[in-house]
Design a protein around this motif. Structure first.
Motif, PDB file in Angstrom:
ATOM      1  N   GLU A  99       0.812  -1.225   0.000  1.00 37.38           N
ATOM      2  CA  GLU A  99       0.000   0.000   0.000  1.00 37.38           C
ATOM      3  C   GLU A  99       0.841   1.268   0.000  1.00 37.38           C
ATOM      4  OE1 GLU A  99      -0.130  -1.663   4.295  1.00 37.38           O
ATOM      5  OE2 GLU A  99      -0.018  -2.408   2.232  1.00 37.38           O
ATOM      6  N   THR A 100       2.137   1.154   0.265  1.00 32.77           N
ATOM      7  CA  THR A 100       3.064   2.298   0.194  1.00 32.77           C
ATOM      8  C   THR A 100       4.283   1.874  -0.627  1.00 32.77           C
ATOM      9  OG1 THR A 100       3.923   1.630   2.372  1.00 32.77           O
ATOM     10  CG2 THR A 100       2.324   3.430   2.329  1.00 32.77           C
ATOM     11  N   GLU A 140       7.021   4.629  -2.090  1.00 35.49           N
ATOM     12  CA  GLU A 140       7.759   5.292  -1.010  1.00 35.49           C
ATOM     13  C   GLU A 140       8.694   4.317  -0.301  1.00 35.49           C
ATOM     14  OE1 GLU A 140       6.797   7.680   3.181  1.00 35.49           O
ATOM     15  OE2 GLU A 140       5.194   7.231   1.748  1.00 35.49           O
ATOM     16  N   CYS A 163      -4.443  -5.545   0.206  1.00 34.10           N
ATOM     17  CA  CYS A 163      -4.707  -4.112   0.015  1.00 34.10           C
ATOM     18  C   CYS A 163      -6.210  -3.841   0.006  1.00 34.10           C
ATOM     19  CB  CYS A 163      -4.085  -3.628  -1.294  1.00 34.10           C
ATOM     20  SG  CYS A 163      -2.289  -3.626  -1.312  1.00 34.10           S
ATOM     21  N   LYS A 213      -6.872  -0.123   0.604  1.00 27.96           N
ATOM     22  CA  LYS A 213      -5.735   0.586   0.014  1.00 27.96           C
ATOM     23  C   LYS A 213      -5.419   0.111  -1.404  1.00 27.96           C
ATOM     24  CE  LYS A 213      -4.673   2.876   3.826  1.00 27.96           C
ATOM     25  NZ  LYS A 213      -4.707   4.363   3.911  1.00 27.96           N
ATOM     26  N   ASP A 239      -4.261   2.803  -3.851  1.00 25.05           N
ATOM     27  CA  ASP A 239      -2.913   3.282  -3.543  1.00 25.05           C
ATOM     28  C   ASP A 239      -1.863   2.370  -4.183  1.00 25.05           C
ATOM     29  OD1 ASP A 239      -4.009   5.306  -2.000  1.00 25.05           O
ATOM     30  OD2 ASP A 239      -3.890   4.157  -0.148  1.00 25.05           O
ATOM     31  N   CYS A 240      -2.103   1.070  -4.101  1.00 28.21           N
ATOM     32  CA  CYS A 240      -1.167   0.106  -4.699  1.00 28.21           C
ATOM     33  C   CYS A 240      -1.166   0.233  -6.224  1.00 28.21           C
ATOM     34  CB  CYS A 240      -1.544  -1.302  -4.269  1.00 28.21           C
ATOM     35  SG  CYS A 240      -0.417  -2.588  -4.858  1.00 28.21           S
ATOM     36  N   ARG A 281      -2.033   2.745  -8.063  1.00 25.88           N
ATOM     37  CA  ARG A 281      -1.468   4.046  -8.455  1.00 25.88           C
ATOM     38  C   ARG A 281       0.048   4.015  -8.429  1.00 25.88           C
ATOM     39  NH1 ARG A 281      -2.542   7.927  -3.944  1.00 25.88           N
ATOM     40  NH2 ARG A 281      -0.886   6.592  -3.120  1.00 25.88           N
ATOM     41  N   ASP A 282       0.634   3.392  -7.388  1.00 22.37           N
ATOM     42  CA  ASP A 282       2.090   3.308  -7.306  1.00 22.37           C
ATOM     43  C   ASP A 282       2.659   2.423  -8.408  1.00 22.37           C
ATOM     44  OD1 ASP A 282       2.117   5.000  -5.171  1.00 22.37           O
ATOM     45  OD2 ASP A 282       2.887   3.551  -3.712  1.00 22.37           O
TER      46      ASP A 282
END
Length: 286
Positions: free
Chosen positions: A132-133, A136, A165, A170, A173-174, A176-177
């Motif tokens: 989920e991040t 980053e 996720c 999330k 978010d996954c 999108r990354d």
């Protein structure tokens, strides 16, 4: 009354313990994972990967392919893929695996040294990162700037991992990354459990008969739900379907039996197959 934050923390701690245990290492590393997953890596999954890679521009094969697997566990899927691609004439410039479990990342690094030759080892790297991040955490784990990682991968895969996720809300978010990490024309392959697979759902219902509070923790998305975040992130989805009837944990006999029955099962009950598949491509032009 226990707060939602407390419940979330308890569930996260339990999840972390599960995937940092000795059992997790045995389940997600090649030598002890079982015959079923070895078969799938050599057959069903390999076929999906190679067909997806066929969508890449021809010059990528010559220039060098950068591969990322998120939620890689003990690394057996990524290591096998690197070996397959090298044999099939792909120039694998680098292959990176990420997982939220430091224990599994440590196991993946050991697997790389025992499974790959020195030349391939030099191109493989594993680091701790949450799905989920992803961008980053990958930046921190590799000590590289975000801007250098964006648009730098041509092929990203995730097996039996993105459902977590969805459980945490999330999933976008996954996706999108992943979109940010892929170069234009790059492809992502996601394979995960099918919520309509009857044997799994029956076992889940039995398990939760007196534990309704755990339903969210064991939630499985539908095929449409697996697909939606990639569409929302801007991907072109080329495949969204159910496939595969062989469990990762199957022994030799069960694997061979289900392999022989797969064409019939897919014909009469295709939507009930064990796994959901989404293949999504980042457009060449915005």
């Amino acid at each position: 009354m226990i707060s939602t934050e407390t419940n979330d923390r308890v569930e996260t701690d339990a999840f972390f313990r599960e995937y940092t245990s000795q059992d997790a290492i045995l389940k997600y590393t090649r030598a002890t994972a079982g015959f079923g997953i070895s078969y799938l890596l050599d057959h069903d999954y390999k076929t999906v990967y190679l067909e997806a890679l066929g969508q890449l521009p021809p010059e990528v094969r010559r220039r060098g392919l950068r591969v990322l697997e998120f939620g890689c566990g003990g690394g057996m899927n990524l290591l096998h893929l690197v070996s397959v691609l090298s044999r099939d004439g792909f120039n694998v410039a680098s292959a990176i695996g990420t997982d939220f479990s430091p224990v599994l990342i440590q196991a993946a690094n050991k697997e790389a040294h025992s499974y790959l030759g020195p030349r391939e080892q030099s191109r493989v790297q594993f680091c701790v990162a949450k799905n989920e991040t992803l961008l980053e955490d990958l930046s921190a784990g590799l000590a590289q700037e975000l801007s250098k990682l964006e648009n730098s991968f041509q092929f990203i895969i995730g097996v039996n991992t993105i459902r977590y996720c969805h459980r945490a809300g999330k999933q976008f978010d996954c996706a999108r990354d992943i979109f940010r990490l892929l170069a234009p024309g790059g492809v992502c392959v996601v394979i995960d459990m099918n919520d309509r697979f009857p044997a799994f759902r029956s076992a889940l219902k039995n398990k939760l008969r007196d534990k309704k509070e755990q339903e969210e923790e064991c939630y499985l998305p539908s095929l449409e739900e697996y697909t939606a975040p990639f569409q929302q992130a801007g991907f072109e989805v080329s495949r969204s379907e159910h496939f595969c009837w062989i469990p990762h944990s199957a022994g030799r006999f069960m694997t061979r039996l289900l392999h022989s029955l797969s064409p019939i099962l897919s014909t009469v009950a295709g939507s009930r197959a064990m796994r959901s598949l989404v293949v999504a491509k980042k457009p060449l032009h915005p």
